[in-house]
Design a protein around this motif. Sequence first.
Motif, mmCIF file in Angstrom:
data_model
loop_
_atom_site.group_PDB
_atom_site.id
_atom_site.type_symbol
_atom_site.label_atom_id
_atom_site.label_comp_id
_atom_site.label_asym_id
_atom_site.label_seq_id
_atom_site.Cartn_x
_atom_site.Cartn_y
_atom_site.Cartn_z
ATOM 1 N N MET A 148 -9.417 -83.791 9.052
ATOM 2 C CA MET A 148 -10.499 -82.879 9.014
ATOM 3 C C MET A 148 -11.357 -83.054 10.336
ATOM 4 N N LYS A 149 -11.239 -84.446 10.802
ATOM 5 C CA LYS A 149 -12.068 -84.912 12.008
ATOM 6 C C LYS A 149 -11.417 -84.217 13.155
ATOM 7 N N TYR A 150 -10.167 -83.953 13.291
ATOM 8 C CA TYR A 150 -9.322 -83.512 14.506
ATOM 9 C C TYR A 150 -8.949 -82.161 14.429
ATOM 10 N N SER A 151 -9.756 -81.365 13.518
ATOM 11 C CA SER A 151 -9.590 -80.080 13.249
ATOM 12 C C SER A 151 -10.630 -79.203 14.001
ATOM 13 N N HIS A 156 -6.522 -80.436 16.795
ATOM 14 C CA HIS A 156 -6.084 -80.629 18.108
ATOM 15 C C HIS A 156 -4.660 -80.848 18.342
ATOM 16 N N GLY A 157 -4.198 -81.681 17.744
ATOM 17 C CA GLY A 157 -2.795 -82.300 18.019
ATOM 18 C C GLY A 157 -2.867 -83.195 18.850
ATOM 19 N N ILE A 158 -1.896 -84.090 19.230
ATOM 20 C CA ILE A 158 -1.788 -85.310 19.993
ATOM 21 C C ILE A 158 -1.129 -84.873 21.170
ATOM 22 N N PRO A 159 -1.486 -85.227 22.383
ATOM 23 C CA PRO A 159 -1.037 -85.239 23.567
ATOM 24 C C PRO A 159 0.161 -86.131 23.588
ATOM 25 N N TYR A 182 -6.764 -97.777 19.862
ATOM 26 C CA TYR A 182 -6.506 -96.771 20.952
ATOM 27 C C TYR A 182 -6.939 -95.367 20.357
ATOM 28 N N ARG A 183 -7.471 -94.679 21.468
ATOM 29 C CA ARG A 183 -8.048 -93.424 20.937
ATOM 30 C C ARG A 183 -7.482 -92.631 22.436
ATOM 31 N N ALA A 184 -6.780 -91.369 21.835
ATOM 32 C CA ALA A 184 -6.309 -90.507 23.059
ATOM 33 C C ALA A 184 -7.455 -90.207 23.951
ATOM 34 N N GLU A 185 -6.862 -90.218 25.182
ATOM 35 C CA GLU A 185 -7.782 -90.009 26.337
ATOM 36 C C GLU A 185 -7.915 -88.261 26.579
ATOM 37 N N LEU A 199 -10.800 -83.270 23.740
ATOM 38 C CA LEU A 199 -11.002 -82.831 22.402
ATOM 39 C C LEU A 199 -11.424 -84.131 21.477
ATOM 40 N N THR A 200 -10.486 -85.271 21.638
ATOM 41 C CA THR A 200 -10.554 -86.597 20.955
ATOM 42 C C THR A 200 -12.232 -87.098 21.354
ATOM 43 N N ALA A 201 -12.527 -86.998 22.773
ATOM 44 C CA ALA A 201 -13.881 -87.463 22.988
ATOM 45 C C ALA A 201 -14.997 -87.008 22.240
ATOM 46 N N LYS A 242 -16.350 -88.958 16.551
ATOM 47 C CA LYS A 242 -16.318 -90.340 16.777
ATOM 48 C C LYS A 242 -15.351 -90.813 16.031
ATOM 49 N N GLY A 243 -15.164 -92.160 16.639
ATOM 50 C CA GLY A 243 -14.022 -93.212 15.951
ATOM 51 C C GLY A 243 -13.912 -94.239 16.904
ATOM 52 N N HIS A 244 -12.854 -95.321 16.378
ATOM 53 C CA HIS A 244 -12.837 -96.577 16.978
ATOM 54 C C HIS A 244 -11.527 -96.905 17.055
ATOM 55 N N LEU A 269 -9.076 -97.505 14.862
ATOM 56 C CA LEU A 269 -8.701 -98.294 14.021
ATOM 57 C C LEU A 269 -7.991 -97.968 12.869
ATOM 58 N N GLY A 270 -8.524 -96.774 12.475
ATOM 59 C CA GLY A 270 -7.800 -96.215 11.209
ATOM 60 C C GLY A 270 -6.257 -96.172 11.332
ATOM 61 N N LEU A 271 -5.727 -95.410 12.182
ATOM 62 C CA LEU A 271 -4.158 -95.514 12.143
ATOM 63 C C LEU A 271 -3.159 -96.888 12.082
ATOM 64 N N SER A 272 -4.027 -97.784 12.855
ATOM 65 C CA SER A 272 -3.494 -99.247 13.090
ATOM 66 C C SER A 272 -3.716 -99.891 11.641
ATOM 67 N N ILE A 273 -4.662 -99.762 10.853
ATOM 68 C CA ILE A 273 -4.796 -100.038 9.435
ATOM 69 C C ILE A 273 -3.838 -99.390 8.605
ATOM 70 N N GLY A 292 -1.611 -78.733 16.190
ATOM 71 C CA GLY A 292 -1.796 -79.400 14.795
ATOM 72 C C GLY A 292 -0.621 -80.775 14.658
ATOM 73 N N SER A 293 -1.057 -81.618 13.752
ATOM 74 C CA SER A 293 -0.111 -82.569 13.377
ATOM 75 C C SER A 293 0.408 -82.677 11.764
ATOM 76 N N VAL A 294 1.452 -83.494 11.672
ATOM 77 C CA VAL A 294 1.923 -83.618 10.327
ATOM 78 C C VAL A 294 2.218 -85.001 10.367
HETATM 79 P P1 ADP Z 1 -10.040 -92.971 15.351
HETATM 80 O O1 ADP Z 1 -9.729 -91.552 14.387
HETATM 81 O O2 ADP Z 1 -11.196 -93.776 14.705
HETATM 82 O O3 ADP Z 1 -10.069 -92.485 16.856
HETATM 83 P P2 ADP Z 1 -7.590 -93.549 14.301
HETATM 84 O O4 ADP Z 1 -6.655 -94.827 14.436
HETATM 85 O O5 ADP Z 1 -7.666 -93.031 13.235
HETATM 86 O O6 ADP Z 1 -8.838 -93.852 15.509
HETATM 87 O O7 ADP Z 1 -6.678 -92.590 15.435
HETATM 88 C C1 ADP Z 1 -6.346 -93.039 16.654
HETATM 89 C C2 ADP Z 1 -6.140 -91.642 17.676
HETATM 90 O O8 ADP Z 1 -5.074 -90.851 16.954
HETATM 91 C C3 ADP Z 1 -7.443 -90.916 17.464
HETATM 92 O O9 ADP Z 1 -8.337 -91.128 18.437
HETATM 93 C C4 ADP Z 1 -6.840 -89.631 18.060
HETATM 94 O O10 ADP Z 1 -6.721 -89.487 19.170
HETATM 95 C C5 ADP Z 1 -5.439 -89.640 17.320
HETATM 96 N N1 ADP Z 1 -5.301 -88.780 16.073
HETATM 97 C C6 ADP Z 1 -5.263 -89.421 14.766
HETATM 98 N N2 ADP Z 1 -5.239 -88.361 13.865
HETATM 99 C C7 ADP Z 1 -5.149 -87.249 14.278
HETATM 100 C C8 ADP Z 1 -4.892 -85.997 14.159
HETATM 101 N N3 ADP Z 1 -4.773 -85.555 12.807
HETATM 102 N N4 ADP Z 1 -4.994 -84.969 15.001
HETATM 103 C C9 ADP Z 1 -5.100 -85.017 16.224
HETATM 104 N N5 ADP Z 1 -5.170 -86.627 16.854
HETATM 105 C C10 ADP Z 1 -5.349 -87.562 15.846
#
Ligand code: ADP
Length: 568
Positions: free
Chosen positions: A453-456, A482-485, A497-500, A503-505, A508-510, A512-516, A537-539
């Motif tokens: 939802m956050k990255y839509s 947004h999808g991921i570069p 790590y946050r994609a630089e 769109l990600t900028a 808000k985020g830190h 941590l989510g995906l590493s957890i 987009g992403s799956v």
């Molecule tokens: P956060 O969302 O708090 O930055 P996450 O660990 O959850 O941290 O995600 C790490 C990075 O992965 C995000 O900063 C973002 O760049 C990318 N990312 C994660 N999920 C998505 C997604 N569904 N679509 C696009 N980018 C994503």
Amino acid sequence: MKNRLPNRSQTMKKFLTIRWIMLGMALFAIVSLTVMNVYSLYALHESTISSASDRQKTQLADFTYTTRNRFRAPVEGIWRLNMEQLHDEIARNAPLNPALGEVLARAMEDSLFDKVYFAGADFQDCGQSGAIKIFDTGTRQFVNESLPPQSACDGISLTRTRMNVLINDYRWNTKVVFDTHRTMNVALINPRGASIVGYLSFSINRDYLVNEYLAGKLMDVFGTRDESGMTVWLHDWLLNEVLATNDPDTPYDRRGVEYIQRFPDLLDNWNIKVVFDENPAVLASAGNLQRNLIVMGAVLVLLLGSLTIMFIIAQRERSLMERQAGFLANVTHELKTPLAVMQAAGENLADGRVTRPERLKVYGEHIYTESMRLRRMIEKLLDVAKSDAGQQRIHPERVNLGELVASYLQEHQTLIAQAGFEPVIDLQSPLPDVMADRENFQTILGNLVENAMKYSGEEKYLAVRLRSNRSAVILEVEDHGHGIPTAARKHIFDKFYRAEDTLTARTKGHGLGLSIVKNLVELNGGTITVESTYRKGSVFSVTFPIYQASAASEPRTVNSNAKIEYAS
Ligand code: ADP
């Protein structure tokens, strides 16, 4: 006066500069050591080659000098004769001096010489009658030779011509002159009056000289080609004829000759021609050089490789530190915001200024949502801390993910709808049970859905699917955001790590989510992968191993450091 402390980025810059300098110095040291080593190895090899061939050249020179001595030995007594006395005796036509007769008789016993002739100081040419006498070994006297051989005439003429030039400055009582391999001539000189006493001409037995003496000596001194490491030919350059060799199997080839050794003052047209083989010492040195170069190359690659790896690791550490520092600043701010809201709401309630029930409800809701936000943040931080310390405990049990997903979506229905999403839900039914920790699953699903939802962007698409294959149940969370570069894809599961990208900028985020999520998925024996197209987009797909009857059916507590065993 105040001391200004350097700020963080200045310190980092300083460290980075120092790191580059150290790396440069290490590289310089490695490269110069290598160059030095290669140079000295080559120098050593070259000196082995030259000392090996030097030794062989000395052997060759020695061979020719020994040959010269071979000619002198049989007539050695000549230079001890009293030339003045000899001069008188010849002038008086006296019988041959017995000492000279003795020397010549001995020389005639030697196979090297055939005959010996004598010509007096007045010798002009062979045409003169009685100009040349021959030594008779029986009587030990010279007798007239009416038909002296041409070689004797040539030899004596040659010696006479040579002596005409030398006589005035000559201090010795004999002068030996070789006429190629035909004769050895000795001018007898009376040094006191600087006058010639006479000429002796020893005719050389060529057959003995070549076939017995030189051929035999050649083998004695040099041995076979294998033994000496060289092929040696005794060669007559005038006739282009090989007289003797230590290796009859190798044909003589003028172009291949590497070294020529002449005989000193004798056997004018003959010389020794040589081809050097790879000498065993040189071969060993070449092998050594090769081995050393290989080892050095390997060590160099290893050193450079480790340096590069160390440098990459240091860079990664630096970027992790930077991300951590950024996270700290960020998280402090995020912790303060809900606290400030709760503090303000609490103050108002405590003051008793808010009395209207609907206002009370609003304040209560504020406090509730903000405290929930705070709690989520704190839980995330605790999860990270636990996973860092390897202390995460999980309680896997037999669960049906279909039920868990349904209940999650139900619980968060309002939140999702408020965000503008109408989730597409596709849950396979029936679905095999899996062994998983319920809470972990909620965290995993929650993070993936929140991220989707956050990255839509404009397109609010969220799909949650569950399906199974032979060994696992697969959870898929899809968005059209947004999808991921591409470059960022392999890092998104890294901590902080946050994609630089822009769109990600904006979100808000830190980081941590995906590493957890990844950590929890692995603790539950599963895997996580992502397929993404930038700006499309992403799956995210997560697998959980299917529950097997043989696997422990009782809920268990598993330390995150322990391995969880599932039947495949
Ligand atoms: P956060 O969302 O708090 O930055 P996450 O660990 O959850 O941290 O995600 C790490 C990075 O992965 C995000 O900063 C973002 O760049 C990318 N990312 C994660 N999920 C998505 C997604 N569904 N679509 C696009 N980018 C994503």
